[in-house]
Design a protein around this motif. Structure first.
Motif, PDB file in Angstrom:
ATOM      1  N   VAL A  79       1.050  -0.731  -0.336  1.00  0.00           N
ATOM      2  CA  VAL A  79       0.230  -0.502   0.255  1.00  0.00           C
ATOM      3  C   VAL A  79       0.495   1.143  -0.009  1.00  0.00           C
ATOM      4  N   ILE A  80       1.716   1.405   1.042  1.00  0.00           N
ATOM      5  CA  ILE A  80       3.209   2.375   1.078  1.00  0.00           C
ATOM      6  C   ILE A  80       3.839   2.703  -0.238  1.00  0.00           C
ATOM      7  N   GLY A  81       4.459   1.527  -0.220  1.00  0.00           N
ATOM      8  CA  GLY A  81       5.403   1.681  -2.459  1.00  0.00           C
ATOM      9  C   GLY A  81       4.394   2.587  -2.960  1.00  0.00           C
ATOM     10  N   THR A  82       3.029   1.579  -3.345  1.00  0.00           N
ATOM     11  CA  THR A  82       1.692   1.871  -4.303  1.00  0.00           C
ATOM     12  C   THR A  82       1.678   3.329  -4.360  1.00  0.00           C
ATOM     13  N   ALA A  83       1.142   4.138  -3.340  1.00  0.00           N
ATOM     14  CA  ALA A  83       0.809   5.119  -2.760  1.00  0.00           C
ATOM     15  C   ALA A  83       1.814   6.643  -3.178  1.00  0.00           C
ATOM     16  N   LEU A  84       3.025   5.792  -2.739  1.00  0.00           N
ATOM     17  CA  LEU A  84       4.711   6.656  -3.250  1.00  0.00           C
ATOM     18  C   LEU A  84       4.783   6.786  -5.020  1.00  0.00           C
ATOM     19  N   GLY A  85       4.362   5.208  -4.933  1.00  0.00           N
ATOM     20  CA  GLY A  85       5.444   5.119  -6.916  1.00  0.00           C
ATOM     21  C   GLY A  85       4.421   6.393  -7.822  1.00  0.00           C
ATOM     22  N   ILE A  86       2.894   6.405  -7.084  1.00  0.00           N
ATOM     23  CA  ILE A  86       1.838   6.972  -8.183  1.00  0.00           C
ATOM     24  C   ILE A  86       2.354   8.101  -8.061  1.00  0.00           C
ATOM     25  N   ALA A  87       2.370   8.870  -6.545  1.00  0.00           N
ATOM     26  CA  ALA A  87       2.426  10.480  -5.921  1.00  0.00           C
ATOM     27  C   ALA A  87       3.786  10.733  -6.857  1.00  0.00           C
ATOM     28  N   SER A  88       4.579   9.871  -6.906  1.00  0.00           N
ATOM     29  CA  SER A  88       6.199   9.772  -7.842  1.00  0.00           C
ATOM     30  C   SER A  88       6.275  10.061  -9.201  1.00  0.00           C
ATOM     31  N   ALA A  89       5.212   9.422  -9.560  1.00  0.00           N
ATOM     32  CA  ALA A  89       4.937   9.351 -11.018  1.00  0.00           C
ATOM     33  C   ALA A  89       4.229  10.155 -11.948  1.00  0.00           C
ATOM     34  N   ILE A  90       3.539  11.540 -11.140  1.00  0.00           N
ATOM     35  CA  ILE A  90       2.390  12.145 -11.659  1.00  0.00           C
ATOM     36  C   ILE A  90       3.744  13.665 -10.898  1.00  0.00           C
ATOM     37  N   THR A 132       6.219   3.369  -9.975  1.00  0.00           N
ATOM     38  CA  THR A 132       6.961   4.608 -10.335  1.00  0.00           C
ATOM     39  C   THR A 132       7.159   4.635 -12.135  1.00  0.00           C
ATOM     40  N   SER A 133       7.739   3.899 -11.947  1.00  0.00           N
ATOM     41  CA  SER A 133       8.783   3.504 -13.654  1.00  0.00           C
ATOM     42  C   SER A 133       6.950   3.533 -14.559  1.00  0.00           C
TER      43      SER A 133
END
Length: 261
Positions: A78-89, A144-145
């Motif tokens: 959950v945390i990794g996905t949330a951070l990845g989405i925010a970073s990708a945007i 993120t990628s």
């Protein structure tokens, strides 16, 4: 027509699960054949029956440690996905960020995960925190990628349409680029679900008192190879079920791009 389509879908499902059961049966027969033909001692390679007996005998112990590992993996996911989405945007919205931050992210992936585990254990202790952090580190990059790549590959026609309608940057991002990139995000999350248990178990190997990784080390140290295999197979089943659950949860994302609406 709908009844026929449903029957075809059911038939495909039966064939899919039938193939899975055949593959499992073949693997078990191959495993037992290797044990029987080579005559390896039980402490080197126990047979499937011995592992099954060990799993049943220690089912309460295995369930206890499985719960800990599952908690680490799910929280990390959950945390990794949330951070990845925010970073990708953020990366997709800023050319400077792509020039500065993206190479750093790629560099971090060149570092061996085993090298980071002792550092995280030193910083965060032997509890859940270091294991969740390990899972987050492994999950973060593929999400993120994949999502950033999807955001950067928005169909040119949709962007031209947004420009014609005089949509601003954030409105274009919210209504066109993010929906168009959702299939890429779904692929990244499915990939992360496969890697997530690896991070948690590596953290448990480095330093822990609970979890399937700790149980495997404990069983190995006491020459209980059957228990070690039982814990390993439990981890494998959990990883497969997690991937299946994530696949079902993200299947709608894969078909929700604007050009399919």
């Amino acid at each position: 027509m709908s009844g026929r389509a449903a029957a075809q879908a059911a038939g495909r499902g039966v064939m899919k699960y039938g193939s899975a059961f055949l593959a499992i049966g073949f693997a078990l027969l191959l495993w037992q054949g290797i044990v029987t033909l080579t005559g390896l001692p039980k402490f080197i390679l126990p047979g499937p029956r011995l592992v099954a007996e060990s799993w049943w005998t220690n089912r309460a112990l295995i369930a206890e440690h499985t719960l800990i590992t599952a908690m680490e993996v799910l929280i990390g996911l959950v945390i990794g996905t949330a951070l990845g989405i925010a970073s990708a945007i953020y990366l997709a919205s800023s050319r400077v960020a792509r020039l500065v931050i993206q190479p750093i992210l790629v560099f971090t992936q060149a570092l061996p995960v085993f090298a980071l585990a002792p550092i995280l254990t030193l910083w965060l202790g032997f509890g859940l925190g270091s294991k969740i952090a390990m899972a987050v580190l492994i999950i973060y990059f593929p999400v993120t990628s994949s999502f950033c790549d999807g955001l950067m590959r928005t169909p040119r026609g949709l962007l031209d349409l947004a420009q014609t309608m005089q949509a601003g940057h954030w409105r274009t991002l919210r209504l066109i680029r993010i929906p168009a990139a959702l299939p890429s995000l779904a692929s990244g999350i499915r990939l992360a679900a496969v890697y997530a248990p690896i991070g948690a178990v590596i953290g448990e190997w480095v330093g822990a008192s609970r979890g399937l990784g700790y149980l495997m080390l404990l069983a190995n140290g006491r020459a209980k190879t059957d228990l070690m295999f039982a814990a390993l197979l439990t981890l494998g089943v959990f990883a497969v079920l997690l991937h299946l659950a994530v696949h079902l949860a993200t299947r709608r994302l894969s078909g929700s791009s604007p050009d399919r609406a």
